[in-house]
Design an enzyme around this catalytic site. Structure first.
Site, PDB file in Angstrom:
ATOM      1  N   LYS A  38       5.006  -6.619 -18.041  1.00 32.10           N
ATOM      2  CA  LYS A  38       5.918  -5.572 -17.208  1.00 32.10           C
ATOM      3  C   LYS A  38       5.755  -5.667 -15.937  1.00 32.10           C
ATOM      4  O   LYS A  38       4.876  -6.502 -15.363  1.00 32.10           O
ATOM      5  CB  LYS A  38       5.330  -4.434 -17.827  1.00 32.10           C
ATOM      6  CG  LYS A  38       3.895  -4.072 -17.693  1.00 32.10           C
ATOM      7  CD  LYS A  38       3.164  -3.088 -18.391  1.00 32.10           C
ATOM      8  CE  LYS A  38       1.713  -2.695 -17.952  1.00 32.10           C
ATOM      9  NZ  LYS A  38       0.870  -2.018 -18.859  1.00 32.10           N
ATOM     10  N   ARG A 136      -0.257  10.501 -22.954  1.00 34.30           N
ATOM     11  CA  ARG A 136       0.995  10.089 -22.322  1.00 34.30           C
ATOM     12  C   ARG A 136       2.109   9.719 -23.139  1.00 34.30           C
ATOM     13  O   ARG A 136       3.192  10.179 -23.120  1.00 34.30           O
ATOM     14  CB  ARG A 136       0.574   8.830 -21.542  1.00 34.30           C
ATOM     15  CG  ARG A 136       1.893   7.962 -20.768  1.00 34.30           C
ATOM     16  CD  ARG A 136       1.548   6.930 -20.109  1.00 34.30           C
ATOM     17  NE  ARG A 136       0.908   5.577 -20.837  1.00 34.30           N
ATOM     18  CZ  ARG A 136       0.414   4.511 -20.329  1.00 34.30           C
ATOM     19  NH1 ARG A 136       0.631   4.042 -18.930  1.00 34.30           N
ATOM     20  NH2 ARG A 136       0.031   3.460 -21.254  1.00 34.30           N
ATOM     21  N   TYR A 274       4.244   0.776  16.899  1.00 37.66           N
ATOM     22  CA  TYR A 274       4.763   2.070  16.824  1.00 37.66           C
ATOM     23  C   TYR A 274       3.700   2.920  16.776  1.00 37.66           C
ATOM     24  O   TYR A 274       2.887   2.843  15.945  1.00 37.66           O
ATOM     25  CB  TYR A 274       5.439   1.962  15.440  1.00 37.66           C
ATOM     26  CG  TYR A 274       6.821   1.354  15.242  1.00 37.66           C
ATOM     27  CD1 TYR A 274       7.753   1.588  16.071  1.00 37.66           C
ATOM     28  CD2 TYR A 274       7.080   0.446  14.060  1.00 37.66           C
ATOM     29  CE1 TYR A 274       9.118   0.921  15.795  1.00 37.66           C
ATOM     30  CE2 TYR A 274       8.245  -0.288  14.108  1.00 37.66           C
ATOM     31  CZ  TYR A 274       9.511  -0.013  15.019  1.00 37.66           C
ATOM     32  OH  TYR A 274      10.341  -0.786  15.025  1.00 37.66           O
ATOM     33  N   MET A 322       8.214  -2.732   9.373  1.00 41.48           N
ATOM     34  CA  MET A 322       8.932  -2.976   8.199  1.00 41.48           C
ATOM     35  C   MET A 322       8.931  -4.713   7.960  1.00 41.48           C
ATOM     36  O   MET A 322       8.720  -5.229   6.790  1.00 41.48           O
ATOM     37  CB  MET A 322      10.358  -2.720   8.549  1.00 41.48           C
ATOM     38  CG  MET A 322      11.126  -3.001   6.853  1.00 41.48           C
ATOM     39  SD  MET A 322      12.894  -2.225   7.014  1.00 41.48           S
ATOM     40  CE  MET A 322      12.765  -0.580   7.374  1.00 41.48           C
TER      41      MET A 322
HETATM   42  C1  LIG Z   1      -0.318  -2.399 -19.007  1.00 39.89           C
HETATM   43  C2  LIG Z   1      -1.013  -2.020 -20.524  1.00 39.89           C
HETATM   44  C3  LIG Z   1      -2.134  -2.949 -21.010  1.00 39.89           C
HETATM   45  C4  LIG Z   1      -2.750  -3.829 -19.957  1.00 39.89           C
HETATM   46  O1  LIG Z   1      -3.703  -3.110 -19.102  1.00 39.89           O
HETATM   47  P1  LIG Z   1      -4.758  -4.160 -18.127  1.00 39.89           P
HETATM   48  O2  LIG Z   1      -5.712  -2.947 -17.769  1.00 39.89           O
HETATM   49  O3  LIG Z   1      -3.694  -4.896 -17.251  1.00 39.89           O
HETATM   50  O4  LIG Z   1      -5.526  -5.008 -18.911  1.00 39.89           O
HETATM   51  C5  LIG Z   1      -2.509  -2.814 -22.053  1.00 39.89           C
HETATM   52  N1  LIG Z   1      -1.904  -1.747 -23.107  1.00 39.89           N
HETATM   53  C6  LIG Z   1      -0.916  -1.114 -22.614  1.00 39.89           C
HETATM   54  C7  LIG Z   1      -0.214  -0.054 -23.521  1.00 39.89           C
HETATM   55  C8  LIG Z   1      -0.429  -1.286 -21.261  1.00 39.89           C
HETATM   56  O5  LIG Z   1       0.704  -0.507 -21.100  1.00 39.89           O
END
Ligand SMILES: *Cc1c(COP(=O)(O)O)cnc(C)c1O
Length: 382
Positions: A38, A136, A274, A322
């Site tokens: 992701k 969540r 800046y 930037m």
């Molecule tokens: C991103 C994610 C992981 C991976 O977690 P890490 O700490 O990067 O190993 C595992 N399970 C879910 C549901 C995630 O969203």
């Protein structure tokens, strides 16, 4: 976009091979591996990372959204893809079309998916997300048994997996162990009712490293596969390999580099960049680098972080702009315009890690790598 701007990320895919194989060794041959890719493969490049993982024999890829799944399918990725996040009930159609597997936490999405699959005479693959304490997403564990029983009765849905996630694997060992226990007993109860879900998973990177009981039959390590440590203040991991406790290092994939585009000498008592957030205390040689927060380098590292120039650590001075930032190179010999500066990575004996920057920035290494901008050039080492 041209590549005249000398600011780039080097991704060493050989280190992906190493870290992936290390995970394999830690969990053993019987346990499958899903790697989350992701957010552009944690900022390392969704397609190159996924294709390499396919070659390495990854069992599953994990994405955050339908869109990321579509990008992978369009790039020719054929491995199973699990959408780890929730989707909106109106967005079912591409799940089937692109052969994606959906994480299910609500009856609404399950029913819509079942209907859509029925109308196409298809079978939709799902993994049930169980909330054992993260709050969540997921079906709350106390309701999970009935929820799963009901979904198991849907004709056009196949429950291929069941999973949960750890919110505090670093902070609270007892709580995490409790989650593993709750999750395990739910699986057992389902089995007793004749519901055998093939894939069971809970372990993120820290689960892989610190909680062997969380491995079940599939693990989901992200960060460690990219060569970063999922716990603060460590630079190796302690794991059991061939029944022996050993310390091993992960190998980061990412090196972030730029070049010096200007050098000037500033007398004592002068402000730099800046807001004059830095005032020289002595005559100072300043190297201006072609990188800034527009490239994803956090501005909050102004006056805090170091980069590497000529094999030495050089402090970032003044507010990061930037497109540029300044480093104090006083006392570093033979520095010239056009010379490389390393923002994350190694140079000779010195190194700057994403973990170090995260700590200075008050964040986690995940955010440092995910934020790298699209303006950088990307160089892949095969
Ligand atoms: C991103 C994610 C992981 C991976 O977690 P890490 O700490 O990067 O190993 C595992 N399970 C879910 C549901 C995630 O969203």
């Amino acid at each position: 976009m041209t590549n005249y701007r000398p600011s780039w990320a080097e991704i060493d895919l050989r280190n992906l091979d190493y870290n992936f194989r290390l995970v394999k060794k830690i969990v053993g041959p019987k346990i499958k591996i899903l790697v989350p890719v992701k957010a552009h493969g944690y900022g390392h490049g969704l397609i190159p990372v996924s294709k390499r993982l396919e070659k390495l024999g990854v069992d599953y890829l994990g994405v955050a959204s339908i869109d990321e799944g579509i990008v992978l399918r369009n790039a020719g990725v054929t491995k199973p893809i699990l959408i780890l996040g929730s989707i909106l009930p109106g967005d079912i159609e591409p799940i089937l079309r692109y052969r994606l597997t959906q994480a299910i936490s609500t009856m609404d999405v399950a029913e819509k998916l079942n209907q859509a699959a029925r109308s196409e005479n298809a079978l939709a693959l799902v993994h049930i997300k169980v909330d054992t304490g993260m709050h969540r997403m997921g079906v709350y564990y106390e309701e999970a048994y009935n929820f799963i029983k009901y979904i198991a009765g849907m004709d056009n849905i196949r429950i291929e997996g069941i999973f949960t996630h750890f919110p505090c694997a670093e902070e609270d060992t007892d709580f995490t162990k409790k989650q593993i226990e709750i999750f395990g007993s739910l699986i057992k109860r389902l089995e007793e009712a004749g519901i055998n879900i093939p894939l069971r998973h809970a372990a993120n990177s820290l689960g892989v490293i610190d909680y062997p009981l969380s491995h079940f039959n599939l693990v989901r390590p992200g960060l460690m596969v990219y060569g970063l440590y999922p716990k603060q203040g460590i630079d190796s991991i302690s794991v059991k390999l061939n029944n022996k406790k050993v310390n091993v290092k992960l190998r980061p994939l990412l090196t972030l580099k730029t070049k010096i585009v200007h050098i000037n000498t500033v007398s004592a008592g002068k402000g730099v960049s800046y807001g004059y957030a830095y005032i020289t205390s002595r005559q100072t040689r300043i190297a201006t680098l072609a990188m800034g927060y527009g490239d994803g380098y956090p501005r909050c590292l102004s006056n805090k972080a170091y980069c590497l120039i000529g094999g030495r650590r050089a402090k970032i001075v003044g507010n990061i702009c930037m497109d540029q930032m300044m480093a104090d190179i006083t006392g570093i010999k033979n520095v010239a315009v056009g010379q490389e500066a390393v923002l994350i990575g190694r140079q000779d004996k010195e190194s700057v890690t994403a973990e170090e920057l995260a700590q200075l920035a008050g964040t986690i290494p995940y955010e440092i790598v995910c934020d790298l901008g699209t303006r950088l050039s990307w160089v892949y080492k095969e």
